[in-house]
Design a protein around this motif. Sequence first.
Motif, PDB file in Angstrom:
ATOM      1  N   ARG B  59       0.838  -1.205   0.000  1.00 13.91           N
ATOM      2  CA  ARG B  59       0.000   0.000   0.000  1.00 13.91           C
ATOM      3  C   ARG B  59       0.869   1.249   0.000  1.00 13.91           C
ATOM      4  O   ARG B  59       0.637   2.197  -0.730  1.00 13.91           O
ATOM      5  CB  ARG B  59      -0.918  -0.001   1.227  1.00 13.91           C
ATOM      6  CG  ARG B  59      -2.396  -0.050   0.830  1.00 13.91           C
ATOM      7  CD  ARG B  59      -3.343   0.321   1.924  1.00 13.91           C
ATOM      8  NE  ARG B  59      -2.976  -0.107   3.242  1.00 13.91           N
ATOM      9  CZ  ARG B  59      -3.274  -1.297   3.756  1.00 13.91           C
ATOM     10  NH1 ARG B  59      -3.970  -2.167   3.047  1.00 13.91           N
ATOM     11  NH2 ARG B  59      -2.916  -1.622   4.965  1.00 13.91           N
ATOM     12  N   ARG B  60       1.934   1.184   0.815  1.00 13.52           N
ATOM     13  CA  ARG B  60       2.824   2.342   0.911  1.00 13.52           C
ATOM     14  C   ARG B  60       3.477   2.620  -0.449  1.00 13.52           C
ATOM     15  O   ARG B  60       3.542   3.760  -0.897  1.00 13.52           O
ATOM     16  CB  ARG B  60       3.885   2.072   1.970  1.00 13.52           C
ATOM     17  CG  ARG B  60       4.832   3.233   2.136  1.00 13.52           C
ATOM     18  CD  ARG B  60       5.760   3.021   3.301  1.00 13.52           C
ATOM     19  NE  ARG B  60       6.944   3.838   3.131  1.00 13.52           N
ATOM     20  CZ  ARG B  60       8.114   3.557   3.656  1.00 13.52           C
ATOM     21  NH1 ARG B  60       8.257   2.484   4.420  1.00 13.52           N
ATOM     22  NH2 ARG B  60       9.148   4.342   3.446  1.00 13.52           N
ATOM     23  N   SER B  63       1.055   4.281  -2.774  1.00 12.17           N
ATOM     24  CA  SER B  63       0.503   5.583  -2.400  1.00 12.17           C
ATOM     25  C   SER B  63       1.578   6.656  -2.346  1.00 12.17           C
ATOM     26  O   SER B  63       1.279   7.844  -2.440  1.00 12.17           O
ATOM     27  CB  SER B  63      -0.213   5.472  -1.049  1.00 12.17           C
ATOM     28  OG  SER B  63       0.702   5.012  -0.070  1.00 12.17           O
ATOM     29  N   ASP B  64       2.841   6.242  -2.219  1.00  9.12           N
ATOM     30  CA  ASP B  64       3.921   7.222  -2.133  1.00  9.12           C
ATOM     31  C   ASP B  64       4.458   7.496  -3.543  1.00  9.12           C
ATOM     32  O   ASP B  64       5.064   6.614  -4.164  1.00  9.12           O
ATOM     33  CB  ASP B  64       5.027   6.657  -1.233  1.00  9.12           C
ATOM     34  CG  ASP B  64       6.152   7.660  -1.033  1.00  9.12           C
ATOM     35  OD1 ASP B  64       6.167   8.694  -1.745  1.00  9.12           O
ATOM     36  OD2 ASP B  64       7.015   7.404  -0.176  1.00  9.12           O
TER      37      ASP B  64
END
Lengths: 350, 294, 274
Positions: B59-60, B63-64
């Motif tokens: 997810r990181r 999203s980053d």
Amino acid sequence: MAPAPHDFRELRLDGVCRAFGHVNALHDVTLSVGRGEFVALVGPSGCGKSTALNCIAGLLQLSAGAIWLDDRRLDDVGPEDRGFGMVFQNYALFPHMTVRRNIGFGLAAQHRPKAEIARRVDEALALVRLAGHAEKLPGQLSGGQQQRVAIARAVVMEPPLVLMDEPLSNLDAKLRLEMRAEIRRIHSMLGCSTIYVTHDQEEALSLADRIVVLIDGRTRQIGTPEELYTAPANADVAEFMGYRNLVASDAEPAGDGVMVTVGGGRLPGTPMRPLGGRVVVAIRPDDLRPVLDGPIVATVEIAEYHGRDFYAVARAEDGTDLYFRSERRIAAGDTLRLGAPPARVLVYPA
Amino acid sequence: MNGEKPRLRWRLREAGLDGVTLLVLPGVLFVLALFIYPFLYGLGLSFHPAKGDWLANYRRFFSDPFLWRTIPTTLLIAAPVTVLNVVLSVPVALRVRRMRRQRLLTTILVIPITLGTVMVAEGLLTYLGPRGWLNRTLILFGIASGPVHLVHNYWGVMLSLLISGFPFTFLLTLSYVTGIDPSLEQAGAMLGARARQRFRHILLPLLAPGLAITLALAFVQAFTVFPSAILVGDPAGATRVISIAAYQAAYEQFDYSLASAIAMLMAGVQVVIIVALLGARSLLFRGPASSGKG
Amino acid sequence: MPKSLQERLWALAVWALVAFFVVNLLAMIAAVLVNSFGTRWFNTWLPAGFTTQWYAFAWNEFGLPSILWVTVEVVGAVVVLSGLIGVPTAYAMARRSFPGRQAVMFLFLLPLLVPPITYGIPLATVLYQARLAGTIWGVILANLVPSVPFVILIMIPFVEQIDPRVEAAARVFGAGTGRLFVQVLVPLLTPGILAALLLVLVRTIAMFELTFLTAGSDSQTLVVALYYAVFAAGVRPGQSIDAMAVVYMVTTLIWLLIALRFVNPTQIVTRAKQ
């Protein structure tokens, strides 16, 4: 440039040479092929016969000389513009195309209408008796069937000249005989001029109207099968044409012919060219036979039974090995007398 | 029971299992221990992030922007240079095939592969720098008015991938091209097909399966570009490729879990591309590129 | 074939492309070579003067003696171990068809198809857990990962081309397995083993990623040290970095030239082509 017309008078090779580096593979070859003629190029392997065929095809450039189709000079024309058909030794069928597309490839390259292509491919398939195999890939066909496709592909364009490069050499003995008959049949049906390369003298004798013998890149004799078989022009051609007994000798004039010494015995022979001093005597194994009063005394070394007769090697008194045939049963160790008709003892200058 | 033993042994031997077969074991165990196990370990590790639930790393990453943008950045470098290398390789390989002395050329071309990307990067820094020979030549012939900036940016990485990638695709393509029976093209010529038609209808279809593999291998190599992206590229910007992100996670932030997740994503993208290319390949003709049985 | 004008122009264009590539490649190498021997090089075609001082500088400043020694140790160990593991495995793969052979073959192909940077990070993590990261053994193990399958795939065709009847004959004359290997197979396989191991040698000298990810400060090989030198450019004079690059180039190219006596250049690339 339009493809060559179907009705031409002759294809002419005029002093054609081809060198690879310093090696002359083809030396000053001059030859003409008439319309409808079946010409075989023969010779031992490495004699330049395939080089000659590739030069005619346009796959190899000439080092010197010229190739003419009537009055049109061909040797600067690329293979795609010569309009000849060719059957390759390994068939060179396009492995990713069906039989139909293989045969129709040349017509499609000329952008012929689809209906015409389909009709002519069907005719070609019928000609080589492969109707029903049109949608197969070459890999699904037997060797003989691939061979038929290759022939169909070469003739479907109705070329003035078909080139065949040892087309039967990849087939087994039985299939080879069958395809030989096929080739003869197709040639007589279509009547297209054919140049046929082979190392097999029997194949050449049975198929060709005229035979060209190439040895070491030079034309050594051009003639009908009968001429080559019965009267080779020189000892090299004789050797190639199956005159297995080649014996060095001296010659004395005697009447019309000469007397020569073979295996210690004196026998009359026929001079093939003006002689002087040393000569080479050439006799086919079929012409050397055991006879009661034969001049050559020899001891059988090996005798092979060939069904109708025996094929044997015998050592003469002076140590020469002689090859001959015998209808009578013979065995190793037998001593017998050999002789040959004077007309079949060919004598060449050494 | 005694009679059973030899029979079992013979049965195993018939199935191809005997003492000699056991010789594969060291090799198999080695690859399992040092390739498969680390890979599975990394996969597991990627689902155990330092904080958050099991998908937190992934997810990181997505999203980053600092992380997910590495994928388009890498694709923007790898895709064009791979296609360029393969497209250039085909005509050169077709030409070199007919050459009698190929060895000198293939030897020269194998040099950049052997030297590796680090050395090529250092060479490019010296050769393409603002005062290097290339810029001097360009200015001398009036092609450029001032030094052209070819290093420390996108173009530096492109050029380094061209220099080390082209020989690779070329030699691979050459080996496929030489596998095509030359008499097929001759047969095409005898049937009246022009050079262009012969290429389109004979050579290209026979070459296509090999080209799909070349494309896949070359792409995977370009996609994992690493040292040259740092040395001749702009590692904070236009050439911040995915391997830099993975390296930084592991060796600068010591977040092995995130680093493993990025490595798995890298592998995932490669698998997707390869499966797509090989899937396309399965639609092509895959038989032998020579004719008949001869 | 007689060629048309169009074909000639096309051929010319292709050769021009090749020439352009080769000229730039050689110029790039020459630039590094010239710079490493130059005194001062600023806005001229050639340096102001020539000197060998950068080699002495690089030798001392970069600690080349210990780096070269580590490189020799790593490469030597990788070559020997990959041969010992790879050749018997290749022999079994070539001679036996057992259930699962396809899967095993695929297993050996994977480490060659997957680029090192992809599996290097998980591998380094595992080596770290095993307390091998940063040691020379960690570097050797990491470098063996692509080398062992490489030896296997190169050797399989070499084994296959030895007629199994030769081995059968040796067995009929009473040779045991050990004797068969030493007296019959190894001599017959020598050209193949030599080719495979030389290629492993060249590839290991140039293997950057795996060594970079697993090496500590005292287990760096030449290529990793070169990377750090280029990375920290500006700290030391550029000529000294190029001097080091030349040392690396000479080391690699000498072995490449030796390898090319035994293998065809295309083999270096086509290892995994199936």
